[in-house]
Scaffold this motif. Structure first.
Motif, PDB file in Angstrom:
ATOM      1  N   VAL A 501      -1.271  15.858  -2.478  1.00 29.28           N
ATOM      2  CA  VAL A 501      -0.345  14.719  -2.445  1.00 29.28           C
ATOM      3  C   VAL A 501      -0.800  13.639  -1.482  1.00 29.28           C
ATOM      4  O   VAL A 501      -0.830  12.450  -1.822  1.00 29.28           O
ATOM      5  N   LEU A 502      -1.143  14.007  -0.255  1.00 32.01           N
ATOM      6  CA  LEU A 502      -1.507  12.982   0.728  1.00 32.01           C
ATOM      7  C   LEU A 502      -2.842  12.326   0.395  1.00 32.01           C
ATOM      8  O   LEU A 502      -3.063  11.164   0.714  1.00 32.01           O
ATOM      9  N   HIS A 503      -3.739  13.049  -0.271  1.00 34.57           N
ATOM     10  CA  HIS A 503      -4.970  12.418  -0.732  1.00 34.57           C
ATOM     11  C   HIS A 503      -4.660  11.397  -1.829  1.00 34.57           C
ATOM     12  O   HIS A 503      -5.287  10.338  -1.921  1.00 34.57           O
ATOM     13  N   THR A 504      -3.668  11.707  -2.672  1.00 29.84           N
ATOM     14  CA  THR A 504      -3.228  10.758  -3.697  1.00 29.84           C
ATOM     15  C   THR A 504      -2.666   9.510  -3.030  1.00 29.84           C
ATOM     16  O   THR A 504      -2.931   8.378  -3.462  1.00 29.84           O
ATOM     17  N   LEU A 505      -1.909   9.694  -1.953  1.00 29.66           N
ATOM     18  CA  LEU A 505      -1.364   8.559  -1.207  1.00 29.66           C
ATOM     19  C   LEU A 505      -2.481   7.709  -0.622  1.00 29.66           C
ATOM     20  O   LEU A 505      -2.433   6.468  -0.681  1.00 29.66           O
ATOM     21  N   VAL A 506      -3.501   8.350  -0.068  1.00 34.65           N
ATOM     22  CA  VAL A 506      -4.627   7.615   0.506  1.00 34.65           C
ATOM     23  C   VAL A 506      -5.292   6.755  -0.562  1.00 34.65           C
ATOM     24  O   VAL A 506      -5.618   5.581  -0.326  1.00 34.65           O
ATOM     25  N   SER A 507      -5.512   7.313  -1.756  1.00 33.77           N
ATOM     26  CA  SER A 507      -6.138   6.540  -2.843  1.00 33.77           C
ATOM     27  C   SER A 507      -5.282   5.338  -3.211  1.00 33.77           C
ATOM     28  O   SER A 507      -5.799   4.238  -3.444  1.00 33.77           O
ATOM     29  N   PHE A 508      -3.967   5.530  -3.252  1.00 30.52           N
ATOM     30  CA  PHE A 508      -3.087   4.423  -3.623  1.00 30.52           C
ATOM     31  C   PHE A 508      -3.067   3.350  -2.530  1.00 30.52           C
ATOM     32  O   PHE A 508      -3.080   2.149  -2.819  1.00 30.52           O
ATOM     33  N   LEU A 509      -3.053   3.760  -1.272  1.00 27.41           N
ATOM     34  CA  LEU A 509      -3.069   2.778  -0.178  1.00 27.41           C
ATOM     35  C   LEU A 509      -4.380   2.003  -0.163  1.00 27.41           C
ATOM     36  O   LEU A 509      -4.404   0.810   0.157  1.00 27.41           O
ATOM     37  N   THR A 510      -5.476   2.672  -0.519  1.00 22.99           N
ATOM     38  CA  THR A 510      -6.763   1.976  -0.628  1.00 22.99           C
ATOM     39  C   THR A 510      -6.674   0.868  -1.661  1.00 22.99           C
ATOM     40  O   THR A 510      -7.164  -0.242  -1.465  1.00 22.99           O
ATOM     41  N   ALA A 511      -6.024   1.175  -2.789  1.00 23.39           N
ATOM     42  CA  ALA A 511      -5.846   0.162  -3.838  1.00 23.39           C
ATOM     43  C   ALA A 511      -4.975  -0.986  -3.338  1.00 23.39           C
ATOM     44  O   ALA A 511      -5.227  -2.159  -3.648  1.00 23.39           O
ATOM     45  N   LEU A 512      -3.954  -0.673  -2.547  1.00 19.66           N
ATOM     46  CA  LEU A 512      -3.076  -1.721  -2.019  1.00 19.66           C
ATOM     47  C   LEU A 512      -3.816  -2.716  -1.140  1.00 19.66           C
ATOM     48  O   LEU A 512      -3.426  -3.883  -1.039  1.00 19.66           O
ATOM     49  N   THR A 513      -4.888  -2.261  -0.504  1.00 16.95           N
ATOM     50  CA  THR A 513      -5.632  -3.147   0.403  1.00 16.95           C
ATOM     51  C   THR A 513      -6.680  -3.983  -0.318  1.00 16.95           C
ATOM     52  O   THR A 513      -7.363  -4.787   0.302  1.00 16.95           O
ATOM     53  N   ASN A 514      -6.843  -3.796  -1.655  1.00 14.90           N
ATOM     54  CA  ASN A 514      -7.782  -4.630  -2.423  1.00 14.90           C
ATOM     55  C   ASN A 514      -7.261  -6.056  -2.516  1.00 14.90           C
ATOM     56  O   ASN A 514      -6.080  -6.321  -2.324  1.00 14.90           O
ATOM     57  N   LEU A 515      -8.159  -6.979  -2.854  1.00 17.59           N
ATOM     58  CA  LEU A 515      -7.760  -8.374  -3.009  1.00 17.59           C
ATOM     59  C   LEU A 515      -6.689  -8.493  -4.084  1.00 17.59           C
ATOM     60  O   LEU A 515      -6.844  -7.988  -5.188  1.00 17.59           O
ATOM     61  N   SER A 516      -5.593  -9.196  -3.777  1.00 14.96           N
ATOM     62  CA  SER A 516      -4.465  -9.275  -4.708  1.00 14.96           C
ATOM     63  C   SER A 516      -4.843  -9.978  -6.005  1.00 14.96           C
ATOM     64  O   SER A 516      -4.256  -9.727  -7.048  1.00 14.96           O
ATOM     65  N   THR A 517      -5.824 -10.884  -5.953  1.00 14.30           N
ATOM     66  CA  THR A 517      -6.201 -11.605  -7.172  1.00 14.30           C
ATOM     67  C   THR A 517      -6.942 -10.718  -8.156  1.00 14.30           C
ATOM     68  O   THR A 517      -7.020 -11.031  -9.338  1.00 14.30           O
ATOM     69  N   GLU A 518      -7.498  -9.610  -7.673  1.00  8.43           N
ATOM     70  CA  GLU A 518      -8.298  -8.747  -8.547  1.00  8.43           C
ATOM     71  C   GLU A 518      -7.490  -7.719  -9.303  1.00  8.43           C
ATOM     72  O   GLU A 518      -7.945  -7.205 -10.324  1.00  8.43           O
ATOM     73  N   GLY A 519      -6.306  -7.384  -8.813  1.00 12.23           N
ATOM     74  CA  GLY A 519      -5.570  -6.301  -9.440  1.00 12.23           C
ATOM     75  C   GLY A 519      -4.073  -6.518  -9.410  1.00 12.23           C
ATOM     76  O   GLY A 519      -3.566  -7.451  -8.784  1.00 12.23           O
ATOM     77  N   ARG A 520      -3.361  -5.664 -10.116  1.00 11.12           N
ATOM     78  CA  ARG A 520      -1.904  -5.678 -10.153  1.00 11.12           C
ATOM     79  C   ARG A 520      -1.395  -4.247 -10.023  1.00 11.12           C
ATOM     80  O   ARG A 520      -2.082  -3.290 -10.352  1.00 11.12           O
TER      81      ARG A 520
END
Length: 861
Positions: A501-520
C-alpha cells in the motif's frame, strides 16, 4: 550476394548483411534503410514498418550488427591510417614495423579475448549437458528458512533519511558504493586502467528494447542465428590468414531485481518496490545482514566470471539468472560489469524509458544506438511507465498501517523522522477525505484538481518533493509494511492485505509532483465486483518530455514494428523538433505473393452502396440499428459457406460484441436464430473481457478454437472466433494458416470522446497546437488526426494477426463504409492498401464480396 564489408558501398557492390538465409527483396530494403539511418547518425530517426512474417527481428539484427562491426572496423582502419600519417617521411621499413606492431597488438588482444570466451562457451555447454541431472546447492545467505527472533527496533525502526550518502545511487551506503567501484560495476567512475577489459568495451553500443521479456527472449534466440566477421580490419585478418574468422555477438540482458534477484528472502517479497527497498536496505553500512550474493572484493573472481560468461554465450533473462545462481553472485548488479564489453544490450521498455532506471543501471545513451521493437505502442508504453493510481481502500489500509507502526515506535522516533511520519499521515488522510467526499457526488468519473486533493488536514503546506525524498532515502514504506506483516504473523492473524500500500502511495505522490501541463488526475467509481471502491489515477497526456532525453542523446533511434501505420503521431509526439532531413520512414511490403491476399471494404449490404438503410456504418449513433446488425449476421453466415478453417471477427468493444450477439440470439418466428444458424455452419467461440466474471483465459479460448479447427473434416469444418479490437486476442497472438483464413473487422474502434481521459487529451492537443501559433481550426484537425490514428493503429494490429509467414494466405474484410474514405484508408499499412482491388470499395454489396471471396478461396483449394 557480394561479401564486401566496406561501409562505403555502391550500387554495383551491395552490402553483405550476413543474413543466415537468402533475404527477400523487402528484407534487403529494410536492412539497407536501417544501415543508412545508423550510418548517418547525428540524431537520425527511422520509423520502419515490416509486417509480421517478414523476418523483422532478424533483419534488425543483421543490419544493426553489420553496421556496428563495419563502424568499428572503419575506426581501426582510421587508426592504422593515422599511424601512416604520423610516419610520413620515415623510411619504409620503419613504417612497416610500426604498422606490423599495431596490427599484432590488435590481433593478439582479439585472439586472447576470443579464446577466453570460447573456453567459457565450451564450459557452459558441458554444464548444460550435465546440469540437468545434478542437484544444485541452494544458498540462503543466512536469510530465511523459517521463523527467527527479530530485533524489532533494529529491523523496522526508521533511522533517518539520507544520513549516509544522501541522494546517492539507489540509497546505497558510501561503503557499498566504494566497493562497487572497486569490483568494476557500471554507472560509477572507474579508476584509470583498473579493468583491462575496459578498452575492449569502448565504442558504440546497440540498446535493443521490446515490450515483454518473452519478446526479448525471442529476439535473443534470433541473435544467435547469424555469424558475423570480427571488427578487425581486412588487412590484419588477411595477414594472419583469418579472412573467414567469425566473432560471436557480445550481448547482455538487463532487467529488474524482481526478475534477477537470487536471494530467496528478498525475491519472495513479490512486488518490485518491496524487493528494491529490501535489497538496498541490506546494502546499508549499518545492516547486520548483508546480502551474501552482492558483488564485493571477496567474490571478485565470480563477478568477473559472470561478466565473461554472459559476454561469451548470448544469454537471455533465464540464462542470466541461472549463471548468477551457479556462481552465487547477484545477476542484477553483476550484469553491469558486462555493459562496457557488450555490443548489444537488451532490456524491457521501462528500463529504457525511465531516466532514473537508466542511471541506476549505468546505461549511457549518448552516442549509442537505440532500437525500439514492437514500437506501435511506444506512446502508450511511455504513459504506462509514468502512470499511477491509488484506491480509497488502499488509503484506509495505509492509514491503519501507519497507526500500527506509530503505536509501536512513536516514542522512539526523533526529530525529522517524527515530523515526516506525521506529514505522511496528513497526506494519506487528505487524499482519503477527498475520495470519501467524491463518493457522495453524482457521476461515476471525472477530472480531479490536484490542488484540491491536499487541502484537508493542512497537507497542502507540505513540500511533496522533500517528503518523497525522505520516503525513498529512509525506506519507510518497506519498514512500515514489513513491521505490520511481522506483527500480524506474530499474532497468528491473517494478513489484511498483500498489496504494498505505501509503495502504491509513493508512486502516486511521484505522479503528483510531475509537471501539471503534462498530465491529469482522474477519479473513477468502481463497480460492486470491486467493492464499490473509488480510485485516483494519473495519466501522462504527452510522451514528448519523457521521451526527449532519449531522442536528444542517442546517435540514432529506430522505431520498428509490424504495423506502425499511421506514422504521423510518432513524429508529432515523440520527435516534434526533429528536422525533416533527420527522419526516415519505410512501410515494407509483405513477403507473400499478391495472390495470397484478398482485401475488401464492405460498405453496404445492398447493391448500390449508396447510403439509406443498406449502409454498414457502426458509428456510435448508428451501430444499434437492429436491421444492420441482423444483416451483419447474414453476411457472416454467407462467408461461413465459402471460408475454410478459421474465421476471426473483431468488434470495436466488448460491450458492442455483447449487444450484437444478443440480437443474433433472439428468436424470430418459428425459424432458428441467426446465432443458431451460424453455429450450424461452424462452432462459435467468443472472447470476453478479463474483468468479466467467469471469463475463460486466453489460452483456454485459443485451445478450444484450435481444437475445433484441427478436428477431422466434418460439414462444420473450421470455427468462428469473436474478439475485440484492442482486446486480449488482438495483439501478440499468432493466427497463422488455418487459424485464420479470413479476418473480419467490424467498424472502427474510436475511443469514447466523452470520457474524462479523452476529453483531457483532446484539450491538451488543441491547447499545445494553439500555443505553437496554430489556429483553432488547425488545432481541431490535429486533435482529430490523433484520435483517428489511435483507432487505426488498433485496427492495423488486429489485421496483423492473420498473415504470419510467406506461405500463409488470408482474406481481410473491412465492414464499414468509412473504410472507403481516402483519409481512413490512407492510414492502413501499405501492404494492405496494395491488396485492395480498384478503389477498395465494391458497390455491389454482399453479392460483390461473395463473388470475390469465392474466387479467392477456390484459387486456394
Amino acid at each position: 550476394m557480394a561479401t564486401s564489408n566496406d561501409p562505403q558501398e555502391n550500387d554495383e557492390q551491395p552490402l553483405n548483411f550476413h543474413h543466415p538465409y537468402t533475404p527477400y527483396p523487402v528484407q534487403l530494403e529494410f536492412m539497407r534503410t536501417v544501415y543508412d539511418v545508423l550510418e548517418k547518425g547525428n540524431g537520425q530517426v527511422g520509423i520502419l514498418e515490416s509486417p509480421t512474417g517478414t523476418g523483422k527481428s532478424l533483419s534488425l539484427i543483421c543490419s544493426a550488427v553489420t553496421w556496428l562491426r563495419n563502424h568499428k572496423r572503419a575506426n581501426l582502419d582510421a587508426g592504422l591510417d593515422e599511424t601512416r600519417r604520423q610516419m610520413v617521411g620515415e623510411p619504409e621499413w620503419m613504417v612497416d614495423i610500426a604498422l606490423r606492431r599495431k596490427r599484432e597488438e590488435l590481433m593478439k588482444r582479439w585472439e586472447e579475448r576470443e579464446e577466453r570466451l570460447e573456453k567459457l562457451r565450451k564450459k557452459e555447454r558441458e554444464l548444460e549437458e550435465r546440469g540437468r541431472d545434478q542437484k544444485r546447492v541452494r544458498v540462503e545467505g543466512g536469510q530465511g528458512g523459517g521463523k527467527k527472533e527479530v530485533d524489532e527496533e533494529e529491523e523496522f525502526l526508521v533511522g533517518g533519511g539520507g544520513e549516509d550518502g544522501e541522494g546517492e545511487e539507489e540509497g546505497l551506503s558510501k561503503e557499498t558504493r566504494e566497493m562497487m567501484v572497486k569490483v568494476g560495476l557500471g554507472g560509477w567512475k572507474r579508476e584509470e586502467g583498473e579493468d583491462g577489459e575496459e578498452e575492449d568495451g569502448e565504442g558504440i553500443k546497440i540498446y535493443y528494447t521490446s515490450r515483454t521479456h518473452s519478446q526479448l527472449t525471442q529476439f535473443i534466440s534470433e541473435l544467435r542465428r547469424p555469424e558475423f566477421p570480427p571488427s578487425l580490419p581486412s588487412e590484419i585478418l588477411e595477414k594472419d590468414g583469418k579472412e573467414d574468422a567469425k566473432e560471436t555477438v557480445k550481448e547482455i540482458t538487463l532487467s529488474s531485481r524482481q526478475k534477477l534477484c537470487i536471494n530467496p528472502a528478498v525475491a519472495r517479497l513479490g512486488s518490485v518496490s518491496a524487493i528494491n527497498d529490501r535489497c538496498t536496505e541490506l546494502q546499508q553500512s549499518k545492516s547486520k545482514e548483508k546480502c551474501a550474493f552482492m558483488p564485493n572484493t571477496e567474490n571478485l573472481k565470480q563477478t568477473h566470471q559472470f561478466r565473461d560468461t554472459t559476454l561469451a554465450t548470448v544469454p537471455d533473462i533465464e540464462d542470466m539468472y541461472r549463471i548468477g545462481k551457479q556462481l552465487q553472485v547477484c545477476p542484477y548488479y553483476a550484469s553491469r560489469t558486462a555493459i562496457p564489453g557488450a555490443e548489444v544490450i537488451t532490456l524491457p521498455y521501462p528500463l529504457l524509458l525511465q531516466k532514473n532506471a537508466r542511471e541506476a543501471l549505468g546505461i549511457k545513451l549518448e552516442g549509442n544506438v537505440v532500437i525500439i521493437d514492437e514500437a506501435h505502442n511506444i506512446m502508450d508504453a511511455v504513459a504506462n511507465v509514468y502512470a499511477a493510481d491509488i484506491r480509497l481502500s488502499e488509503l484506509r489500509r495505509g492509514r491503519q498501517m501507519l497507526g500500527v507502526y506509530v503505536k509501536r515506535f512513536g516514542k522512539k522516533l526523533k526529530g525529522e523522522n517524527r515530523v515526516m511520519v506525521a506529514q505522511i499521515g496528513k497526506v494519506v488522510e487528505s487524499l482519503k477525505d477527498w475520495l470519501e467526499a467524491q463518493q457522495q457526488v453524482k457521476g461515476d468519473q471525472g477530472i480531479a484538481d490536484p490542488n484540491s486533493l491536499l487541502k484537508s488536514r493542512g497537507a497542502d503546506q507540505i513540500n511533496l518533493y522533500s517528503l518523497m525524498k525522505y520516503i525513498q532515502d529512509s525506506k519507510l514504506a518497506y519498514k512500515v509494511e514489513s513491521y505490520v506483516a511481522h506483527a500480524e504473523e506474530s499474532q497468528d492473524s491473517p494478513k489484511s492485505s498483500s498489496t504494498p500500500v505505501l509503495h502504491t502511495l509513493v508512486s502516486f505522490l511521484t505522479a503528483l509532483t510531475n509537471l501539471s501541463t503534462e498530465g491529469r488526475i482522474f477519479y473513477e467509481k468502481l463497480p460492486a465486483s470491486e467493492g464499490h471502491d473509488i480510485k485516483l489515477s494519473y495519466l501522462l497526456l504527452s510522451p514528448t518530455h519523457a521521451f526527449s532525453s532519449i531522442a536528444s542523446s542517442a546517435r540514432a533511434v529506430i522505431l520498428a514494428g509490424g504495423t506502425m501505420s499511421p506514422f504521423e503521431d510518432y513524429k508529432a509526439h515523440l520527435f516534434p523538433e526533429l528536422p525533416g532531413d533527420k527522419l526516415t520512414t519505410l512501410s515494407c511490403g509483405h513477403v507473400i505473393p499478391e495472390t495470397n491476399l484478398f482485401v475488401h471494404t464492405l460498405a453496404s449490404y445492398k447493391p448500390g452502396g449508396g447510403g439509406g438503410d443498406g449502409t454498414f456504418e457502426f458509428s456510435f449513433g448508428k451501430r444499434s440499428d437492429r436491421t444492420m446488425i441482423k444483416n451483419l449476421g447474414l453476411t457472416l453466415l454467407n462467408i461461413c459457406l465459402v471460408a475454410p478453417d478459421g474465421v476471426v471477427v473483431f468488434f470495436p468493444s466488448y460491450g458492442y460484441l455483447d449487444e450484437v450477439v444478443g440480437v443474433w440470439q433472439q428468436q424470430e418466428g418459428e425459424g432458428k436464430s441467426i446465432w443458431e444458424r451460424l453455429a450450424g455452419k461452424k462452432p462459435l467461440f467468443r472472447d470476453a473481457s478479463s474483468t468479466t466474471s467467469g471469463s475463460a483465459s486466453t489460452d483456454d479460448i485459443l485451445g478450444q478454437y484450435s481444437a475445433a479447427i484441427d478436428a477431422p473434416a466434418t460439414p462444420h469444418k473450421g470455427a468462428v472466433l469473436f474478439s475485440v479490437i484492442g482486446g486480449r486476442l488482438s495483439e501478440g497472438i499468432n493466427f497463422s494458416d488455418g487459424l485464420c483464413r479470413l479476418v473480419l473487422i467490424v467498424g472502427l474502434p474510436y475511443p469514447n470522446l466523452h470520457s474524462p481521459e479523452w476529453k483531457a487529451r483532446i484539450e491538451y492537443l488543441e491547447s499545445t497546437c494553439i500555443a505553437r501559433g496554430g489556429s483553432k481550426e488547425e488545432a481541431k484537425v490535429e486533435a482529430r488526426e490523433f484520435y483517428e490514428n489511435a483507432a487505426m493503429r488498433a485496427v492495423n494490429q488486429s489485421i496483423g494477426r492473420a498473415v504470419r509467414h510467406r506461405g500463409d494466405w488470408s482474406g481481410i474484410v473491412l465492414v464499414d463504409r468509412r473504410y472507403g474514405m481516402e483519409r481512413v484508408r490512407g492510414k492502413l499499412p501499405g501492404w494492405i492498401r496494395k491488396g485492395m482491388k480498384g478503389e477498395g470499395v465494391d458497390n455491389r454489396g454482399v453479392a460483390g464480396l461473395m463473388g470475390g471471396l469465392g474466387a479467392f478461396f477456390r484459387g486456394k483449394a
